[in-house]
Design a protein around this motif. Sequence first.
Motif, PDB file in Angstrom:
ATOM      1  N   LEU A  10       8.860  -5.052  -2.026  1.00  0.00           N
ATOM      2  CA  LEU A  10       7.692  -4.413  -1.419  1.00  0.00           C
ATOM      3  C   LEU A  10       7.986  -4.029   0.020  1.00  0.00           C
ATOM      4  O   LEU A  10       7.580  -2.974   0.501  1.00  0.00           O
TER       5      LEU A  10
ATOM      6  N   GLU B 142      -0.106  -9.352   1.293  1.00  0.00           N
ATOM      7  CA  GLU B 142       0.376  -9.841   0.002  1.00  0.00           C
ATOM      8  C   GLU B 142       0.383 -11.365  -0.072  1.00  0.00           C
ATOM      9  O   GLU B 142       0.251 -11.935  -1.140  1.00  0.00           O
TER      10      GLU B 142
ATOM     11  N   LEU C   8       4.428  -2.090  -6.331  1.00  0.00           N
ATOM     12  CA  LEU C   8       3.072  -1.789  -5.862  1.00  0.00           C
ATOM     13  C   LEU C   8       2.528  -3.012  -5.142  1.00  0.00           C
ATOM     14  O   LEU C   8       2.838  -4.143  -5.522  1.00  0.00           O
ATOM     15  N   LEU C   9       1.705  -2.778  -4.114  1.00  0.00           N
ATOM     16  CA  LEU C   9       1.101  -3.904  -3.408  1.00  0.00           C
ATOM     17  C   LEU C   9      -0.007  -4.487  -4.287  1.00  0.00           C
ATOM     18  O   LEU C   9      -0.935  -3.782  -4.662  1.00  0.00           O
ATOM     19  N   THR C  10       0.112  -5.787  -4.608  1.00  0.00           N
ATOM     20  CA  THR C  10      -0.879  -6.391  -5.503  1.00  0.00           C
ATOM     21  C   THR C  10      -2.215  -6.596  -4.796  1.00  0.00           C
ATOM     22  O   THR C  10      -3.235  -6.745  -5.439  1.00  0.00           O
ATOM     23  N   SER C  11      -2.176  -6.582  -3.455  1.00  0.00           N
ATOM     24  CA  SER C  11      -3.404  -6.815  -2.701  1.00  0.00           C
ATOM     25  C   SER C  11      -4.240  -5.550  -2.556  1.00  0.00           C
ATOM     26  O   SER C  11      -5.339  -5.596  -2.024  1.00  0.00           O
ATOM     27  N   ARG C  12      -3.691  -4.419  -3.001  1.00  0.00           N
ATOM     28  CA  ARG C  12      -4.434  -3.163  -2.846  1.00  0.00           C
ATOM     29  C   ARG C  12      -4.744  -2.547  -4.198  1.00  0.00           C
ATOM     30  O   ARG C  12      -3.996  -2.717  -5.148  1.00  0.00           O
TER      31      ARG C  12
ATOM     32  N   TYR D 144      -6.814  -2.712  -9.941  1.00  0.00           N
ATOM     33  CA  TYR D 144      -5.711  -3.378  -9.257  1.00  0.00           C
ATOM     34  C   TYR D 144      -4.460  -3.295 -10.132  1.00  0.00           C
ATOM     35  O   TYR D 144      -4.576  -3.243 -11.365  1.00  0.00           O
TER      36      TYR D 144
ATOM     37  N   SER E 162      -2.506  -5.401 -11.251  1.00  0.00           N
ATOM     38  CA  SER E 162      -2.422  -6.422 -12.295  1.00  0.00           C
ATOM     39  C   SER E 162      -3.213  -6.032 -13.541  1.00  0.00           C
ATOM     40  O   SER E 162      -3.033  -6.627 -14.597  1.00  0.00           O
TER      41      SER E 162
END
Lengths: 216, 345
Positions: A119, A141, B92-96, B136, B138
Amino acid sequence: MSPLILKLILQSTEQTLEMVLASTAISVLLGLPLALFMIATGPRGLYRLPFAARLIGMIVDAVRAVPFIILLVLLIPVTRFVAGTSLGTEAAIVPLSIAGIPYFARIAEMALREVDSGLIDAVRAMGGTRLTIIRSVLIAEAMPSLVTGVTVTLISMVGASAMAGVIGAGGLGDLAIRYGYQRFNTTVMFGVVVVLIIMVSVMQILGNALARWLKH
Amino acid sequence: MRPILDIQHVTHAFGHHTALHDISFSIKQGEVVGLIGRSGAGKSTLLRCLCALERPQQGHILLDGVDLTTQTERQLVRARRKIGLVFQHFNLLTSRTVAGNIALPLQIAGRPRKDHAKRIAELLALVGLEGFEDKYPSQLSGGQKQRVGIARALAAEPTLLLCDEATSALDPESTNSILALLADINRTLGLTIILITHEMEVVRRFAQRILVLDHGRLVEDGSLLDILRDGQENQTLHKLLADIRPSLPAFIAENLSPSPLTEPHKTIIRLVLSGDSATTPLFSMLYAHYAVKATLLQGGVTTISQRLSGDIILSLEGEHIEQALAFLKTATQSMEVLGYVPSHP
């Protein structure tokens, strides 16, 4: 349970919460930048400064090596300098924070290290600046793990604050030792333990829920 | 026309290990190029050099006329924004959310925030994920994640799209749809695409040009047909081609002998056909002119980079075998005698 004992427990709960919340807040506020510094200056970091990374790591470990009860006494001059007094609930926040900062820094460092390096590469390749990488990748993250780290720190601070009675800070631990242990008052001892169990459980449940919500 | 990407004598080593050795090639606007090599061939190092994450020790990399090797780190940050990168593991950013991920390159490029939503909707329509803004990563399948990855790579309008093993983590169905999407993007946007992969099957689909990397050297630069032709002599190409070429059926391979037999035998050959030769009635010609009976053992005719091509294994039996082989050599792209088997085993 007499109203007096109830009042004592209530007052001590308040003191414990004050110490725990304040010292955890300070630990997170200062421990997170410390963790970012260790990650960024370490090997494969964004600003490689191996010497600085090792020095900070050593200081962090040195503070963590000292048992809290010793740190409490050792830090009395520092506490007096920062808080203006070495006694009382507010004064205890100083040694608690000094123990908490490296504690949280190590936990946060682990959480940040877990962030997929792919990332970081992706955002670097997009032309992201190092600040963007720290904000949008590293911290964002690692957020669920960081929240779990805050929960762990909060609960450790509950344990550590029990020793703050040594410098007259009060709190639940102090109450349990003076009334429950030294005066053989089983009711107080029992009451304190119940309050502590509830306090820790609520922290853990809230922390888990928040981490789960952040994980998507 | 000036090439969009020009690689000049790039050499890069890690310690004593030379990862890239004097690599030179250039790519024109709108080309689709497959860069293929086995693991350890230097693909990843070349990729990191191309997207300016690594600075080669020697040589020059010119992207749209700008030499990446002489830029300062600050200038490189700008240069990298002209390259879209698609990753094997999506990254991919999992937080976005999906929209948040696609917005990141827009934020980095400093596009006004009010234009983000419109651009994101455009990109999602392009990759076939309308209405996925608030999901998301996920919640997505591998193929969908890669579509988001492609949308993100295209967000800041790059001059070059680099796909690093973009389909290697996907199932065959998703691989097909992602390759079709990339071909579509190349057609509609005229975007230059480099596909980096270890799978011949992937570049076979739509790369007009294939670069083969082996032990840090560029060993081939041409069409798949060139590679099929050169594959007879070159072991590296031969191994890469094994994935996509028909192979001998086991019962023939077991009995195959390298030299002609004294008893009656069949000759086993491999033919590469292209364009006209793929539509010539070869079988009837062999029988009419040379009294040779041909049996198809394996393979068939497919489309390779929009041209009809064949890669087949035949067994031949008849009187004028030598003349028939000579005829096939001239009538096809390549003819290779694999061996001989007894007529009645």
